[in-house]
Scaffold this active site. Sequence first.
Site, PDB file in Angstrom:
ATOM      1  N   GLY A  18       3.649  18.611 -10.231  1.00 21.48           N
ATOM      2  CA  GLY A  18       2.786  17.454 -10.477  1.00 21.48           C
ATOM      3  C   GLY A  18       3.389  16.148 -10.017  1.00 21.48           C
ATOM      4  O   GLY A  18       2.671  15.242  -9.583  1.00 21.48           O
ATOM      5  N   ASP A  19       4.700  16.041 -10.078  1.00 21.24           N
ATOM      6  CA  ASP A  19       5.381  14.846  -9.589  1.00 21.24           C
ATOM      7  C   ASP A  19       5.096  14.654  -8.104  1.00 21.24           C
ATOM      8  O   ASP A  19       4.786  13.547  -7.645  1.00 21.24           O
ATOM      9  CB  ASP A  19       6.882  14.963  -9.844  1.00 21.24           C
ATOM     10  CG  ASP A  19       7.662  13.780  -9.311  1.00 21.24           C
ATOM     11  OD1 ASP A  19       7.370  12.639  -9.725  1.00 21.24           O
ATOM     12  OD2 ASP A  19       8.564  13.993  -8.469  1.00 21.24           O
TER      13      ASP A  19
END
Length: 127
Positions: A18-19
Amino acid sequence: MDRIKARGLNPVVLAFVGDAVYSLFVREKLAFNSNKKTGELNKLAVSEVKATAQAEFYTRIKDLFTEEEDGVFHRARNAKKPTKSKSATVAEYNVSTGLEAVLGFLYIVGDIDRLNYLLNEGHLEKL
């Protein structure tokens, strides 16, 4: 990946994915909506993807989360993390990890429409 298998992944691994998803979204928004030079774009991107900014972003979209997304968020927020933030409080870092996990989850299950909805709703006026 199917949703059941994705929910079984380590939430910090979901946050890792997700980063990258969030960083790419921010960089695309900045690149496509600005005439700034790359150095300035990078400064803007860094300010937007840091844990404190992600925690603020979460407050703008948290009410949009489904029950499933909220569960992913809480698992990641509460998970033991291998690193600590240098510039954010523990609470902000935990919230940013939860947010990243939700984004990573949506990406790996292929729910790109939902992912784009959340990202764009939270950034309507921001970027």
